[in-house]
Scaffold this motif. Structure first.
Motif, PDB file in Angstrom:
ATOM      1  N   LEU A   3       0.879  -1.296  -0.156  1.00  0.00           N
ATOM      2  CA  LEU A   3       0.095  -0.171   0.031  1.00  0.00           C
ATOM      3  C   LEU A   3       0.970   1.419  -0.078  1.00  0.00           C
ATOM      4  O   LEU A   3       0.587   2.186  -0.738  1.00  0.00           O
ATOM      5  CB  LEU A   3      -0.979  -0.014   1.152  1.00  0.00           C
ATOM      6  CG  LEU A   3      -1.852   1.206   1.316  1.00  0.00           C
ATOM      7  CD1 LEU A   3      -2.681   1.377   0.054  1.00  0.00           C
ATOM      8  CD2 LEU A   3      -2.816   1.249   2.465  1.00  0.00           C
ATOM      9  N   ARG A  47     -12.755  -8.310   3.032  1.00  0.00           N
ATOM     10  CA  ARG A  47     -11.213  -8.311   3.238  1.00  0.00           C
ATOM     11  C   ARG A  47     -10.593  -9.392   2.420  1.00  0.00           C
ATOM     12  O   ARG A  47      -9.531  -9.311   1.960  1.00  0.00           O
ATOM     13  CB  ARG A  47     -10.910  -8.135   4.676  1.00  0.00           C
ATOM     14  CG  ARG A  47     -10.780  -6.772   5.051  1.00  0.00           C
ATOM     15  CD  ARG A  47     -10.967  -6.822   6.759  1.00  0.00           C
ATOM     16  NE  ARG A  47     -11.147  -5.596   7.335  1.00  0.00           N
ATOM     17  CZ  ARG A  47     -10.945  -5.120   8.526  1.00  0.00           C
ATOM     18  NH1 ARG A  47     -11.002  -6.287   9.601  1.00  0.00           N
ATOM     19  NH2 ARG A  47     -11.178  -4.087   9.039  1.00  0.00           N
ATOM     20  N   PHE A  50     -10.069  -8.565  -1.042  1.00  0.00           N
ATOM     21  CA  PHE A  50      -9.344  -7.836  -1.276  1.00  0.00           C
ATOM     22  C   PHE A  50      -7.879  -8.317  -0.959  1.00  0.00           C
ATOM     23  O   PHE A  50      -6.843  -7.987  -1.633  1.00  0.00           O
ATOM     24  CB  PHE A  50      -9.478  -6.438  -0.591  1.00  0.00           C
ATOM     25  CG  PHE A  50     -10.614  -5.523  -0.742  1.00  0.00           C
ATOM     26  CD1 PHE A  50     -11.139  -5.625  -2.008  1.00  0.00           C
ATOM     27  CD2 PHE A  50     -10.936  -4.504   0.103  1.00  0.00           C
ATOM     28  CE1 PHE A  50     -12.352  -4.697  -2.422  1.00  0.00           C
ATOM     29  CE2 PHE A  50     -12.088  -3.711  -0.395  1.00  0.00           C
ATOM     30  CZ  PHE A  50     -12.696  -3.641  -1.522  1.00  0.00           C
ATOM     31  N   ASP A  51      -7.949  -9.394  -0.347  1.00  0.00           N
ATOM     32  CA  ASP A  51      -6.496  -9.682   0.135  1.00  0.00           C
ATOM     33  C   ASP A  51      -6.019 -11.026  -0.840  1.00  0.00           C
ATOM     34  O   ASP A  51      -5.051 -11.696  -0.819  1.00  0.00           O
ATOM     35  CB  ASP A  51      -6.483 -10.411   1.465  1.00  0.00           C
ATOM     36  CG  ASP A  51      -6.412  -9.269   2.609  1.00  0.00           C
ATOM     37  OD1 ASP A  51      -6.116  -8.103   2.241  1.00  0.00           O
ATOM     38  OD2 ASP A  51      -6.936  -9.418   3.798  1.00  0.00           O
ATOM     39  N   GLY A  67      -4.983  -1.751  -4.510  1.00  0.00           N
ATOM     40  CA  GLY A  67      -4.695  -0.828  -3.059  1.00  0.00           C
ATOM     41  C   GLY A  67      -6.198  -0.701  -2.354  1.00  0.00           C
ATOM     42  O   GLY A  67      -6.474   0.354  -1.676  1.00  0.00           O
ATOM     43  N   SER A  68      -7.123  -1.802  -2.451  1.00  0.00           N
ATOM     44  CA  SER A  68      -8.330  -1.677  -1.920  1.00  0.00           C
ATOM     45  C   SER A  68      -8.384  -2.122  -0.348  1.00  0.00           C
ATOM     46  O   SER A  68      -7.388  -2.920   0.122  1.00  0.00           O
ATOM     47  CB  SER A  68      -9.115  -2.571  -2.450  1.00  0.00           C
ATOM     48  OG  SER A  68      -9.341  -2.392  -4.071  1.00  0.00           O
ATOM     49  N   THR A  69      -9.123  -1.201   0.275  1.00  0.00           N
ATOM     50  CA  THR A  69      -9.049  -1.177   1.700  1.00  0.00           C
ATOM     51  C   THR A  69     -10.669  -1.493   2.245  1.00  0.00           C
ATOM     52  O   THR A  69     -11.411  -0.909   1.599  1.00  0.00           O
ATOM     53  CB  THR A  69      -8.239  -0.326   2.599  1.00  0.00           C
ATOM     54  OG1 THR A  69      -9.067   0.913   2.461  1.00  0.00           O
ATOM     55  CG2 THR A  69      -6.819  -0.425   2.277  1.00  0.00           C
ATOM     56  N   GLU A  71     -13.037  -1.222   5.812  1.00  0.00           N
ATOM     57  CA  GLU A  71     -13.276  -1.104   7.359  1.00  0.00           C
ATOM     58  C   GLU A  71     -14.987  -1.346   7.510  1.00  0.00           C
ATOM     59  O   GLU A  71     -15.385  -0.967   6.527  1.00  0.00           O
ATOM     60  CB  GLU A  71     -12.695   0.247   7.920  1.00  0.00           C
ATOM     61  CG  GLU A  71     -11.400   0.126   7.775  1.00  0.00           C
ATOM     62  CD  GLU A  71     -10.361  -0.774   8.635  1.00  0.00           C
ATOM     63  OE1 GLU A  71     -10.936  -1.291   9.430  1.00  0.00           O
ATOM     64  OE2 GLU A  71      -9.447  -0.966   8.087  1.00  0.00           O
ATOM     65  N   THR A 111     -19.696  -4.691   4.188  1.00  0.00           N
ATOM     66  CA  THR A 111     -18.746  -4.824   5.396  1.00  0.00           C
ATOM     67  C   THR A 111     -19.646  -4.721   6.449  1.00  0.00           C
ATOM     68  O   THR A 111     -19.104  -5.070   7.518  1.00  0.00           O
ATOM     69  CB  THR A 111     -17.794  -3.562   5.279  1.00  0.00           C
ATOM     70  OG1 THR A 111     -18.516  -2.465   5.367  1.00  0.00           O
ATOM     71  CG2 THR A 111     -16.821  -3.837   4.083  1.00  0.00           C
ATOM     72  N   GLU A 142     -14.159   6.045  -2.745  1.00  0.00           N
ATOM     73  CA  GLU A 142     -14.305   5.605  -1.457  1.00  0.00           C
ATOM     74  C   GLU A 142     -15.962   5.537  -1.280  1.00  0.00           C
ATOM     75  O   GLU A 142     -16.923   6.416  -1.555  1.00  0.00           O
ATOM     76  CB  GLU A 142     -14.168   6.704  -0.285  1.00  0.00           C
ATOM     77  CG  GLU A 142     -14.519   6.722   0.952  1.00  0.00           C
ATOM     78  CD  GLU A 142     -13.848   7.591   1.848  1.00  0.00           C
ATOM     79  OE1 GLU A 142     -14.577   7.933   2.923  1.00  0.00           O
ATOM     80  OE2 GLU A 142     -12.872   7.969   1.768  1.00  0.00           O
TER      81      GLU A 142
END
Length: 183
Positions: A3, A47, A50-51, A67-69, A71, A111, A142
């Motif tokens: 990242l 997640r 994304f991982d 570069g995705s995140t 929360e 999420t 976002e």
């Protein structure tokens, strides 16, 4: 470390070819079986995608996010609009922005959901503020939940360029439902 590298490229490198190469790294595309998705809290499911532990949805081949995140209630992804996204009038097609926005809003809702719960988009509205070309470089999308209930969820999303300028924004309403056991 990955990242941090992406952020440095986004802020320092105006040549998007390196970013395109990073975005195209060996991503597996597919559809996760419903019983696997249903067994996981939404945040863990998103997640895992994304991982790279679960396949990315095939639609992501179109926008090639990186570069995705994730929360709870918030998803951020980067993408680079390219010539392959152009419409007949020589700019990036509105469907590219709509796909980014719809994906970010839907994933943000996901999420916030418990295991055994699904969602689907009922409607979304997009406002295009500034046109995009392949010269704009990486964009940041976002998605953020506004309200998540037992039957409905609302969310919003924004696309900005590397200078933080607003390019497009959207809102959505999603239907929230229990995934039937044994599916």
């Amino acid at each position: 470390m990955f990242l941090i590298t992406i952020v440095i490229i986004i802020t320092m490198d105006e040549d998007a070819s390196l970013v395109n190469a990073l975005a195209a790294t060996a991503t597996e595309y597919g559809v996760t079986p419903l019983e696997v998705m249903a067994s996981m809290p939404g945040i863990d499911f998103v997640r895992a995608i994304f991982d790279g532990k679960l396949p990315a949805p095939p639609i992501m081949q179109t926008i090639e996010p990186f570069g995705s995140t994730a929360e709870p209630g918030v998803v951020v992804m980067y993408s680079v609009p390219g010539f392959r996204h152009y419409n007949p009038i020589g700019s990036v097609h509105g469907g590219y922005a709509a796909t980014l926005l719809d994906s970010a809003m839907g994933l943000a809702v996901h999420t916030a959901l418990p295991a055994g719960t699904g969602y689907t988009t009922l409607e979304f509205k997009v406002s295009f503020i500034k046109g995009m070309t392949e010269d704009i470089g990486p964009v940041r999308t976002e998605g953020r939940t506004l309200s998540v209930g037992r039957r409905a969820a609302t969310a919003e999303a924004r696309i900005t360029d590397a200078k933080g300028r607003l390019l497009a924004h959207a809102t959505t309403t999603c239907l929230v439902f229990e995934i039937p056991k044994g599916t």
